[in-house]
Design an enzyme around this catalytic site. Structure first.
Site, PDB file in Angstrom:
ATOM      1  N   HIS A  45      36.642  14.101  27.885  1.00 60.17           N
ATOM      2  CA  HIS A  45      35.432  14.551  27.200  1.00 60.17           C
ATOM      3  C   HIS A  45      35.595  14.279  25.713  1.00 60.17           C
ATOM      4  CE1 HIS A  45      34.381  17.277  30.809  1.00 60.17           C
ATOM      5  NE2 HIS A  45      33.668  16.157  30.829  1.00 60.17           N
TER       6      HIS A  45
ATOM      7  N   GLU B 244      36.549  16.824  22.805  1.00 61.01           N
ATOM      8  CA  GLU B 244      37.680  17.753  22.956  1.00 61.01           C
ATOM      9  C   GLU B 244      38.900  17.200  22.224  1.00 61.01           C
ATOM     10  OE1 GLU B 244      37.573  18.413  27.235  1.00 61.01           O
ATOM     11  OE2 GLU B 244      35.504  19.130  27.094  1.00 61.01           O
TER      12      GLU B 244
ATOM     13  N   ARG C 276      29.941  14.237  24.654  1.00 61.33           N
ATOM     14  CA  ARG C 276      30.853  14.593  25.755  1.00 61.33           C
ATOM     15  C   ARG C 276      31.169  13.408  26.682  1.00 61.33           C
ATOM     16  NH1 ARG C 276      31.832  19.086  29.521  1.00 61.33           N
ATOM     17  NH2 ARG C 276      31.377  18.498  31.672  1.00 61.33           N
TER      18      ARG C 276
ATOM     19  N   HIS D 116      41.730  19.472  29.026  1.00 63.49           N
ATOM     20  CA  HIS D 116      40.403  19.644  28.406  1.00 63.49           C
ATOM     21  C   HIS D 116      40.491  20.771  27.382  1.00 63.49           C
ATOM     22  CE1 HIS D 116      37.708  17.332  31.223  1.00 63.49           C
ATOM     23  NE2 HIS D 116      38.848  17.297  31.894  1.00 63.49           N
TER      24      HIS D 116
ATOM     25  N   GLU E  50      42.331  24.071  30.045  1.00 63.05           N
ATOM     26  CA  GLU E  50      41.323  24.188  28.989  1.00 63.05           C
ATOM     27  C   GLU E  50      42.068  24.832  27.814  1.00 63.05           C
ATOM     28  OE1 GLU E  50      38.169  23.193  29.065  1.00 63.05           O
ATOM     29  OE2 GLU E  50      37.776  22.903  31.201  1.00 63.05           O
TER      30      GLU E  50
HETATM   31  O1  0X9 Z   1      33.185  21.137  33.191  1.00 65.17           O
HETATM   32  C1  0X9 Z   1      34.236  20.505  33.090  1.00 65.17           C
HETATM   33  O2  0X9 Z   1      34.345  19.307  33.358  1.00 65.17           O
HETATM   34  C2  0X9 Z   1      35.493  21.237  32.605  1.00 65.17           C
HETATM   35  N1  0X9 Z   1      35.189  22.099  31.520  1.00 65.17           N
HETATM   36  S1  0X9 Z   1      34.806  21.432  30.051  1.00 65.17           S
HETATM   37  O3  0X9 Z   1      34.351  22.517  29.190  1.00 65.17           O
HETATM   38  N2  0X9 Z   1      36.104  20.836  29.385  1.00 65.17           N
HETATM   39  O4  0X9 Z   1      33.834  20.404  30.243  1.00 65.17           O
HETATM   40  C3  0X9 Z   1      36.059  22.036  33.773  1.00 65.17           C
HETATM   41  C4  0X9 Z   1      36.506  21.152  34.874  1.00 65.17           C
HETATM   42  C5  0X9 Z   1      37.064  21.872  36.020  1.00 65.17           C
HETATM   43  N3  0X9 Z   1      37.133  20.946  37.116  1.00 65.17           N
HETATM   44  C6  0X9 Z   1      36.242  20.970  38.121  1.00 65.17           C
HETATM   45  N4  0X9 Z   1      35.377  21.910  38.196  1.00 65.17           N
HETATM   46  N5  0X9 Z   1      36.311  20.020  38.986  1.00 65.17           N
HETATM   47 ZN    ZN Z   2      36.234  18.855  29.131  1.00 64.44          ZN
END
Ligand code: 0X9
Ligand code: ZN
Length: 369
Positions: free
Chosen positions: A119, A122, A181, A248, A323
């Site tokens: 992303h 980040e 993003r 992330h 995260e």
């Molecule tokens: O939403 C996402 O891709 C991740 N959070 S972020 O704030 N960095 O964008 C979380 C990803 C967790 N992974 C899955 N849910 N597969």
């Molecule tokens: Zn992310």
């Protein structure tokens, strides 16, 4: 959905937005009155460090990252090699990776893959990957706390690190639009970008991803349609990969599989124990508490994520997502102040060492894989 949601509202929509959530009976608080002010403050600080190659003090731009990696490869050639993932991005860039090993010609060890910068916004994740590569390559065999960890990590595994998985997006977030993003695919002449963490083959198209090309969670045309995801997927399969870790930001979580559904994998308790141990190590440095759990339990369901894909399709048992800082209640969000870079690096590196120790112990206790 559990916990809280952070929403970025344009000034012209503020009144209507607040009315709507109040009518819906939702509770809210304002974390940051003026997001642009935070971005401007960060930029002033980054500008003061322009030209610096010290990734512990400032966020390097893409050219800085590339220089840093080529210098590292030139200075520690016995332990680190830089290579590209073999496919160019939409804007024609290489996706660089580094391999760090005690024997680059073939150590016979299993591989751990770490991916950062998927992303674009980040930034802190990129610093963390650079630091991990640097520590492993330079500190191996040395003395002191970080060196002992680096030595143990390399004695157990070969490490493959992708510091900027989404270079087109990173360059755009750095120079043009700080909260970008996605990657920079031109979807239909109106909107750009595919969310690479919705593009993997892990219930692609399911809950928590969007089919709208203007959405920040746009999943793309098909699973692995993007050069970034396809290239990383191919590369991970060329090694004997034991673990895959996505990094992330933000919220301070260590996420376990699955992200795409609420049911748990059969080895969930093992993964939970390992992640808790890594979390305890991380927290012990600066009292930075991370919540450990699955996205559906602590965040939201999201299909098409990298770590789910790696476990589902590539048989990688130990698959996690971090995260990083700041915590979910912070007003900084993605603009983590530069004085947090060094402590974030230190605590995260230590937790990666713990992951390696725990994974090795479990993998070798449960036998062949
Ligand atoms: O939403 C996402 O891709 C991740 N959070 S972020 O704030 N960095 O964008 C979380 C990803 C967790 N992974 C899955 N849910 N597969
Ligand atoms: Zn992310």
């Amino acid at each position: 959905m559990r916990g809280d949601v952070h929403i970025h509202v344009e000034p012209k929509h503020e009144k209507k937005f607040i009315q709507t959530i109040e009518r819906a009976g939702l509770k809210y608080s304002v974390l940051q009155e003026d997001i642009q002010r935070g971005i401007d403050t960060e930029w002033q600080s980054i500008s003061r460090h322009a030209g610096s190659r010290d990734y512990t003090q400032t966020y390097l731009d893409l050219i800085g990252v590339d220089d840093f990696l080529s210098t590292l490869a030139a200075e520690v050639p016995q332990r680190l090699e830089r290579f590209n993932l073999g496919r160019t991005t939409i804007e024609g860039r290489q996706i660089w990776a580094v391999k760090i090993s005690t024997d680059l010609n073939g150590s016979g060890k299993k591989a751990v893959w770490i991916e950062c910068g998927t992303h674009a916004r980040e930034f802190i994740t990129i610093s963390t990957c650079l630091a991990t590569a640097n520590n492993l390559a330079r500190l191996y065999g040395g003395t002191g706390a970080a060196a002992e960890k680096a030595t143990a990590m390399l004695d157990l595994y070969d490490w493959y690190i992708v510091p900027v998985h989404n270079p087109d997006g990173y360059d755009y977030a750095y120079w043009v639009s700080r909260l970008w993003r996605k990657n920079r695919r031109q979807n239909n002449g109106i909107c750009f970008g595919v969310d690479l963490n919705r593009n993997w083959n892990s219930n692609f198209g399911g809950t928590g991803s969007s089919g709208q090309s203007c959405s920040d969670t746009y999943r793309g045309n098909s699973a692995l349609s993007e050069p970034e995801t396809a290239a990383l997927n191919d590369a991970v399969q060329t090694t004997n990969t034991v673990a895959f870790i996505s990094i992330h930001s933000y919220s301070q979580y260590i996420l376990l599989p699955w992200g795409y559904q609420s049911s748990k994998p059969s080895d969930y308790n093992t993964l939970l124990r390992i992640a808790r141990s890594a979390e305890a190590e991380l927290e012990s440095y600066y009292n930075t508490a991370f919540l450990v759990g699955t996205p559906p339990d602590i965040l939201y369901v999201a299909s098409g994520g990298a770590y789910d894909h790696m476990k589902l399709n590539n048989g990688i048992k130990y698959s996690f997502t971090y995260e990083l800082r700041p915590g979910s209640g912070s007003s900084w969000g993605f603009e983590l102040p530069e004085n947090h870079i060094a402590p974030t690096i230190e605590e995260t590196f230590a937790s990666l060492w713990k992951f390696a120790e725990e994974i090795y112990a479990d993998d070798n206790a449960t036998g062949r894989k």
